[in-house]
Design an enzyme around this catalytic site. Structure first.
Site, PDB file in Angstrom:
ATOM      1  N   SER A 157      34.031  57.432  29.543  1.00 31.02           N
ATOM      2  CA  SER A 157      34.287  56.048  29.940  1.00 31.02           C
ATOM      3  C   SER A 157      33.213  55.614  30.920  1.00 31.02           C
ATOM      4  O   SER A 157      32.702  56.439  31.702  1.00 31.02           O
ATOM      5  CB  SER A 157      35.654  55.911  30.606  1.00 31.02           C
ATOM      6  OG  SER A 157      35.809  54.637  31.224  1.00 31.02           O
ATOM      7  N   TYR A 189      41.804  58.535  36.600  1.00 27.67           N
ATOM      8  CA  TYR A 189      41.126  58.262  35.332  1.00 27.67           C
ATOM      9  C   TYR A 189      39.619  58.473  35.466  1.00 27.67           C
ATOM     10  O   TYR A 189      38.996  59.157  34.644  1.00 27.67           O
ATOM     11  CB  TYR A 189      41.432  56.833  34.891  1.00 27.67           C
ATOM     12  CG  TYR A 189      40.773  56.445  33.585  1.00 27.67           C
ATOM     13  CD1 TYR A 189      41.266  56.932  32.377  1.00 27.67           C
ATOM     14  CD2 TYR A 189      39.672  55.595  33.551  1.00 27.67           C
ATOM     15  CE1 TYR A 189      40.674  56.587  31.165  1.00 27.67           C
ATOM     16  CE2 TYR A 189      39.072  55.246  32.357  1.00 27.67           C
ATOM     17  CZ  TYR A 189      39.581  55.739  31.164  1.00 27.67           C
ATOM     18  OH  TYR A 189      38.985  55.402  29.974  1.00 27.67           O
TER      19      TYR A 189
END
Length: 252
Positions: A144, A157
């Site tokens: 990501s 995350y």
């Protein structure tokens, strides 16, 4: 004329029930690969497989808890039993938690890290045994752009996806001599069913788009050429790399 650069290849895509995972699984099928799709939701997997078979392709549904070692091992075993081999692994399973760190429970932190990082390790190890033995294989880890920038309320995350990038580079070095390539794609915001509610709220959508220099979200098909590059023979001398596709968001 349809080209099939992955004809004869067998791929596993985790987190393939919906969103980017499902789109990437379709891209691999369209390129000629037989594909095992894995997620927790059986109905989503079955609908994918039914659609692929109706079009003449080959697919296998593998209900899998990506955080569970035995479940992941069964996923790979079922793939090899059904198709005879495995050549490509796309580690896409992931979850997001948007929580200020002070308010974040240890259980939530563990759940994010277990899914995003432990799951990538388990699947890569299980498929990697076959890759190393056959001296060929492609691992595509979905990281990501949040791993490359500071993002408030996304500590778990961001940390887990940064771990995926470090893991990608380590495995690239470890398996290069076996002719196994390990690379990563780091997407930014893409329009998927998972963010449909946000996109329907004009204010929320505007906040997200303002942070993207391209002033729009990506479309799932825009990942297709990069996935096929990393899954195919053209990237045989490319390993340990991270391709960022985020409309410029991470370089602001």
């Amino acid at each position: 004329m349809t080209t099939t650069p992955l004809a004869g290849k067998v791929a596993i895509v985790t987190g393939a029930g919906r969103g980017l995972g499902r789109s990437m699984a379709h891209a691999l099928v369209d390129a000629g690969a037989s594909v095992s799709v894995a997620s927790r939701t059986v109905s989503e997997l079955d609908s994918f497989v039914d659609g692929v078979k109706a079009e003449g392709g080959q697919a296998l549904a593998c209900p899998t808890d990506i955080t569970d070692e035995s479940s992941v091992e069964r996923m790979v075993e079922a793939t090899v039993e059904t198709f005879g081999r495995v050549d490509i692994l796309v580690n896409n399973s992931g979850i997001v938690a948007s929580t200020p760190l002070i308010d974040q429970s240890a259980d939530e932190w563990d759940r994010v890290v277990a899914t995003n990082l432990r799951g990538t390790f388990l699947a890569t190890r299980a498929a990697g045994r076959h890759f190393v033995a056959q001296r060929s294989g492609k691992v595509v880890n979905i990281a990501s752009n949040f791993a490359l920038q500071g993002v408030a309320n996304h500590g778990a995350y961001s940390a887990s996806k940064a771990g995926v990038i470090a893991f990608t580079r380590s495995m690239a070095i470890e398996w290069a001599r076996h002719d196994v390539q390990v690379n990563a794609i780091a997407p930014g915001y893409f329009a998927t069913p998972l963010n449909a509610d946000m996109r329907e709220d004009p204010d929320s959508l505007a906040r997200v788009v303002r942070a993207i220099p391209a002033r729009r979200m990506g479309q799932p098909d825009e990942l297709r050429p990069w996935l096929l590059l990393l899954a195919g023979s053209e990237s045989s001398f490319m390993t340990g790399e991270v391709i960022v596709i985020d409309g410029g968001q991470s370089v602001r």
